[in-house]
Write a protein that holds these residues in place. Structure first.
Motif, mmCIF file in Angstrom:
data_model
loop_
_atom_site.group_PDB
_atom_site.id
_atom_site.type_symbol
_atom_site.label_atom_id
_atom_site.label_comp_id
_atom_site.label_asym_id
_atom_site.label_seq_id
_atom_site.Cartn_x
_atom_site.Cartn_y
_atom_site.Cartn_z
ATOM 1 N N MET A 73 -11.760 3.841 6.034
ATOM 2 C CA MET A 73 -11.495 2.480 5.560
ATOM 3 C C MET A 73 -12.705 1.555 5.709
ATOM 4 O O MET A 73 -12.617 0.383 5.356
ATOM 5 N N GLU A 74 -13.797 2.075 6.262
ATOM 6 C CA GLU A 74 -15.006 1.241 6.333
ATOM 7 C C GLU A 74 -15.472 0.985 4.907
ATOM 8 O O GLU A 74 -15.749 1.926 4.159
ATOM 9 N N ALA A 75 -15.527 -0.291 4.530
ATOM 10 C CA ALA A 75 -15.766 -0.609 3.117
ATOM 11 C C ALA A 75 -17.248 -0.651 2.782
ATOM 12 O O ALA A 75 -17.983 -1.475 3.332
ATOM 13 N N ARG A 124 -8.445 -14.847 0.415
ATOM 14 C CA ARG A 124 -8.296 -14.570 1.857
ATOM 15 C C ARG A 124 -9.517 -13.840 2.374
ATOM 16 O O ARG A 124 -10.167 -13.106 1.633
ATOM 17 N N LYS A 125 -9.710 -13.956 3.672
ATOM 18 C CA LYS A 125 -10.806 -13.224 4.302
ATOM 19 C C LYS A 125 -10.381 -11.764 4.494
ATOM 20 O O LYS A 125 -9.261 -11.504 4.945
ATOM 21 N N PHE A 126 -11.252 -10.839 4.125
ATOM 22 C CA PHE A 126 -10.972 -9.416 4.341
ATOM 23 C C PHE A 126 -11.292 -9.059 5.790
ATOM 24 O O PHE A 126 -12.371 -9.366 6.296
ATOM 25 N N THR A 127 -10.325 -8.457 6.499
ATOM 26 C CA THR A 127 -10.543 -8.057 7.894
ATOM 27 C C THR A 127 -10.780 -6.551 7.953
ATOM 28 O O THR A 127 -9.959 -5.787 7.429
ATOM 29 N N PRO A 128 -11.873 -6.099 8.545
ATOM 30 C CA PRO A 128 -12.107 -4.640 8.621
ATOM 31 C C PRO A 128 -11.007 -3.932 9.423
ATOM 32 O O PRO A 128 -10.365 -4.542 10.283
ATOM 33 N N ALA A 129 -10.830 -2.642 9.130
ATOM 34 C CA ALA A 129 -9.801 -1.851 9.820
ATOM 35 C C ALA A 129 -10.147 -1.682 11.303
ATOM 36 O O ALA A 129 -11.321 -1.693 11.679
ATOM 37 N N ASP A 130 -9.106 -1.525 12.110
ATOM 38 C CA ASP A 130 -9.263 -1.234 13.544
ATOM 39 C C ASP A 130 -9.430 0.285 13.692
ATOM 40 O O ASP A 130 -8.571 1.043 13.222
ATOM 41 N N ALA A 182 -9.734 5.199 1.062
ATOM 42 C CA ALA A 182 -10.455 4.378 0.077
ATOM 43 C C ALA A 182 -9.490 3.520 -0.724
ATOM 44 O O ALA A 182 -9.734 2.332 -0.959
ATOM 45 N N LEU A 183 -8.366 4.114 -1.119
ATOM 46 C CA LEU A 183 -7.423 3.334 -1.930
ATOM 47 C C LEU A 183 -6.859 2.159 -1.122
ATOM 48 O O LEU A 183 -6.738 1.044 -1.644
ATOM 49 N N ALA A 184 -6.528 2.406 0.149
ATOM 50 C CA ALA A 184 -6.006 1.309 0.986
ATOM 51 C C ALA A 184 -7.023 0.176 1.056
ATOM 52 O O ALA A 184 -6.675 -1.012 0.913
ATOM 53 N N THR A 185 -8.275 0.531 1.237
ATOM 54 C CA THR A 185 -9.322 -0.485 1.381
ATOM 55 C C THR A 185 -9.523 -1.253 0.077
ATOM 56 O O THR A 185 -9.636 -2.486 0.079
ATOM 57 N N VAL A 186 -9.540 -0.521 -1.014
ATOM 58 C CA VAL A 186 -9.735 -1.155 -2.322
ATOM 59 C C VAL A 186 -8.582 -2.125 -2.616
ATOM 60 O O VAL A 186 -8.804 -3.239 -3.112
ATOM 61 N N ILE A 187 -7.369 -1.705 -2.307
ATOM 62 C CA ILE A 187 -6.220 -2.592 -2.542
ATOM 63 C C ILE A 187 -6.355 -3.847 -1.673
ATOM 64 O O ILE A 187 -6.125 -4.977 -2.131
ATOM 65 N N ALA A 188 -6.750 -3.651 -0.426
ATOM 66 C CA ALA A 188 -6.851 -4.799 0.487
ATOM 67 C C ALA A 188 -7.951 -5.768 0.034
ATOM 68 O O ALA A 188 -7.742 -6.988 0.026
ATOM 69 N N ILE A 189 -9.108 -5.228 -0.369
ATOM 70 C CA ILE A 189 -10.192 -6.121 -0.823
ATOM 71 C C ILE A 189 -9.743 -6.875 -2.081
ATOM 72 O O ILE A 189 -9.963 -8.078 -2.222
ATOM 73 N N THR A 190 -9.094 -6.147 -2.978
ATOM 74 C CA THR A 190 -8.598 -6.775 -4.213
ATOM 75 C C THR A 190 -7.615 -7.893 -3.873
ATOM 76 O O THR A 190 -7.700 -9.008 -4.401
ATOM 77 N N TYR A 191 -6.689 -7.573 -2.994
ATOM 78 C CA TYR A 191 -5.654 -8.547 -2.618
ATOM 79 C C TYR A 191 -6.302 -9.804 -2.019
ATOM 80 O O TYR A 191 -5.967 -10.927 -2.398
ATOM 81 N N LEU A 219 -3.472 -5.151 8.187
ATOM 82 C CA LEU A 219 -4.547 -5.936 8.829
ATOM 83 C C LEU A 219 -5.612 -6.321 7.799
ATOM 84 O O LEU A 219 -6.010 -7.485 7.690
ATOM 85 N N MET A 220 -6.044 -5.334 7.019
ATOM 86 C CA MET A 220 -7.097 -5.604 6.029
ATOM 87 C C MET A 220 -6.626 -6.604 4.973
ATOM 88 O O MET A 220 -7.391 -7.408 4.478
ATOM 89 N N MET A 221 -5.330 -6.535 4.642
ATOM 90 C CA MET A 221 -4.796 -7.451 3.621
ATOM 91 C C MET A 221 -4.532 -8.848 4.175
ATOM 92 O O MET A 221 -4.315 -9.787 3.417
ATOM 93 N N GLY A 222 -4.466 -8.933 5.495
ATOM 94 C CA GLY A 222 -4.211 -10.247 6.099
ATOM 95 C C GLY A 222 -2.739 -10.513 6.385
ATOM 96 O O GLY A 222 -2.362 -11.665 6.632
#
Ligand code: ACO
Length: 401
Positions: free
Chosen positions: A85-87, A165-171, A150-159, A182-185
Motif C-alpha cells: 500500500m506504499e503509494a 481530504r488528506k491521504f493518510t499512508p497505511a499503517d 495497489a487497488l486499495a491505495t488507488v481507491i483511497a487516493i482517488t477518494y 485509514l487511507m480513505m480517512g
C-alpha cells in the motif's frame, strides 16, 4: 453458419453461444456456486461458515492461496499487503492530475496503470519478453498481494482527491480493511473507524469471489496472453464498471432516488414490465433463487437499522421487492434483488457515496480475481481466442486480394 459455410467449418466444430450461457472456459477449484439451491463455497468452506467464523483477511488468504492462514501466515500476509500500500509518487501524481469532479473509475484505472508502470513484475513480463509469471509461484504470490494492495491505495487516493481530504499512508501493522479505511480517512481518534471496520470484515467475505463473473472472465481473458496481474485487473475493473455488472448498483440507487417515494414505485414497475427500462439491481445470470448472500446482508442491515432506516430510499427498495416477489413478470423470470443492491444500503448508512461503493465492491472482489489469475498461471498457457460466425457476404475471389 453464414454466407459461405465451407469457409467457416474449416476449423472443425464451432458453437455459437452468445453470452457464454453454456460454455465453461476454465477448470477451477476456487469457488463453487449452486444457483438453484442458493449456495456458495470458497475452497472447502461454505460462505455461511466463513461469515460466522473468519475475517476478511483470512478469507482473502483462503481464496487466493487455498488455505486459511495460521496466525503467523496471517501476520505475514497482513504486512505484505500493508507494504504494497506504499503509494508511488507517480500514482499520486496521475490521480491528482484529474479534476476533482471527474468520474471515479477513470481515475482508478489511471492510478492502476501508473502502478503497473513502476511494478517490477510488469517490467519483467513486458520488457524481458518471456513468460515471467508462468509457474513462477513465488513471484505470482507476491504479485497478487501487491495488486490487491495497489487497488486499495488507488481507491483511497482517488477518494481523498475527489473530496479534498488528506491521504493518510497505511499503517505497516494494520489489517487490510483497517488500512483501506485509514487511507480513505474513515477514522476515529486517528484509527480506522471501528464500526465500519467490523462491518467490512464480515461484509467483504461475501464478495471475496464469485467464480466466473464477467469481470473475472475479463481478468482471465487478459491473463491468457500472459500479461501481468495489475494489467489484467485493469481489464476486470473496466468490465465491472459496466451497467449490467457492478455499475448496476449506481444505476439502481439513482433509480431509487428518481422514484423518491413508495407511491411512485408502481409507475417504475409498469415501465419495467412494458420493457421501457430494466430494473437495475435485479436479476442474475446464475441465481434462480434468492442470492445466498442476501440473508447475511439483511442481517447486517438489521444490526444497523437505526442508521439504515434513516434512508427513506430503503422503503422504496422494500416496496419494489414486495412487488417483484409477487408480480408474475418477475416471478416467472426468477428476477430477484441481487446482493449488491442491499449491500449498497449498508455502505450509504456508513457514509459512503454510490460512486465509491462500486469501487469498494471491486476491491472486496479482488482476492477472487487474483486467485483466478494465479490459478491460470498454474494451469499453463492457453490463449483465449473465441470464434465468430461471420454473417456478411464473402467477397468473390477476385475482390479478395
Ligand atoms: N429488469 C427487467 N427485466 C429483466 C431484468 C431486469 N433487471 N433482468 C432480466 N430481465 C428480463 C429480460 O428482459 C428477459 O425477458 P424476456 O424473457 O421477456 O426477453 C428475461 O428477464 C431474461 O433476461 P436476460 O437478459 O436473458 O437474463 P440474463 O441472465 O442474461 O441477465 C442480467 C442477467 C444481465 C444481470 C440481467 O438480469 C440484468 O440486466 N439485470 C439488471 C442489471 C443488473 O442488476 N446487473 C447486476 C447483476 S449482479 C452483478 O453483476 C454485480
Amino acid at each position: 453458419l453464414g454466407a459461405d459455410p465451407a469457409d467457416q467449418v474449416e476449423s472443425g466444430l464451432k458453437v455459437l453461444d452468445r453470452g457464454y450461457l453454456n460454455t465453461a472456459c476454465m477448470e477451477s477449484n476456487i469457488t463453487f456456486i449452486d444457483g438453484k439451491r442458493g449456495y456458495i463455497q470458497y475452497r472447502d468452506y461454505s460462505i455461511d461458515h466463513l461469515f460466522r467464523n473468519n475475517d476478511f483477511e483470512e478469507v482473502a488468504h483462503l481464496v487466493m492461496f487455498g488455505k486459511l492462514p495460521s496466525p503467523s501466515e496471517k501476520l505475514t500476509f497482513r504486512r505484505a499487503l500493508a507494504k504494497g500500500m506504499e503509494a508511488p509518487q507517480s500514482v499520486i501524481d496521475v490521480i491528482t492530475a484529474f479534476p476533482r469532479d471527474s468520474l471515479t473509475f477513470p481515475m482508478i484505472l489511471a492510478g492502476l496503470s501508473a502502478y503497473a508502470g513502476v511494478d517490477p513484475g510488469t517490467e519483467a513480463t513486458h520488457h524481458e519478453g518471456r513468460a515471467y509469471y508462468l509457474g513462477n509461484m513465488k513471484e505470482v504470490d507476491a504479485a497478487i498481494i501487491r495488486t490487491l494492495a495497489a487497488l486499495a491505495t488507488v481507491i483511497a487516493i482517488t477518494y481523498c482527491h475527489k473530496r479534498g481530504r488528506k491521504f493518510t499512508p497505511a499503517d505497516p501493522n494494520g489489517s487490510f480493511v483497517a488500512n483501506t479505511l485509514l487511507m480513505m480517512g474513515f477514522t476515529k481518534d486517528g484509527k480506522a473507524d471501528p464500526e465500519i471496520e467490523e462491518c467490512f470484515e464480515r461484509l467483504w467475505i461475501l464478495y471475496a469471489d464469485h467464480e466466473m463473473t464477467n469481470s473475472t472472465a475479463a481478468v482471465l481473458h487478459a491473463a491468457s496472453t500472459l500479461t501481468d496481474p495489475i494489467s489484467s485487473l485493469v481489464s476486470g475493473i473496466v468490465s465491472a464498471y459496466g451497467p449490467l455488472h457492478g455499475g448496476a448498483i449506481d444505476l439502481a440507487y439513482k433509480g431509487f432516488e428518481e422514484v423518491g417515494t413508495v407511491e411512485n414505485v408502481q409507475s417504475l414497475i409498469s415501465d419495467v414490465k412494458a420493457k421501457k427500462q430494466r430494473l437495475f439491481g435485479y436479476g442474475h445470470r446464475i441465481y434462480k433463487t434468492v442470492d445466498p448472500r442476501s440473508k447475511f446482508i439483511r442481517e447486517m442491515i438489521a444490526e444497523k437499522q437505526d442508521k439504515v432506516n434513516k434512508n427513506p430510499l430503503l422503503r422504496v427498495a422494500f416496496e419494489i421487492d414486495r412487488i417483484a416477489n409477487e408480480d408474475p413478470y418477475f416471478t416467472s423470470r426468477n428476477l430477484k434483488a441481487n446482493a449488491d443492491l442491499y449491500g449498497c444500503f449498508l455502505y450509504t448508512a456508513l457514509g459512503f457515496e454510490t460512486d465509491i461503493i462500486i469501487a469498494m465492491a471491486c476491491l472486496s472482489r479482488t482476492p477472487g480475481a487474483m486467485a483466478h489469475w494465479r490459478e491460470s498461471m498454474q494451469q499453463g498457457p492457453m490463449l483465449w481466442r473465441p470464434l465468430q460466425v461471420f454473417t456478411g457476404t464473402v467477397a468473390p475471389p477476385t475482390a479478395r486480394s
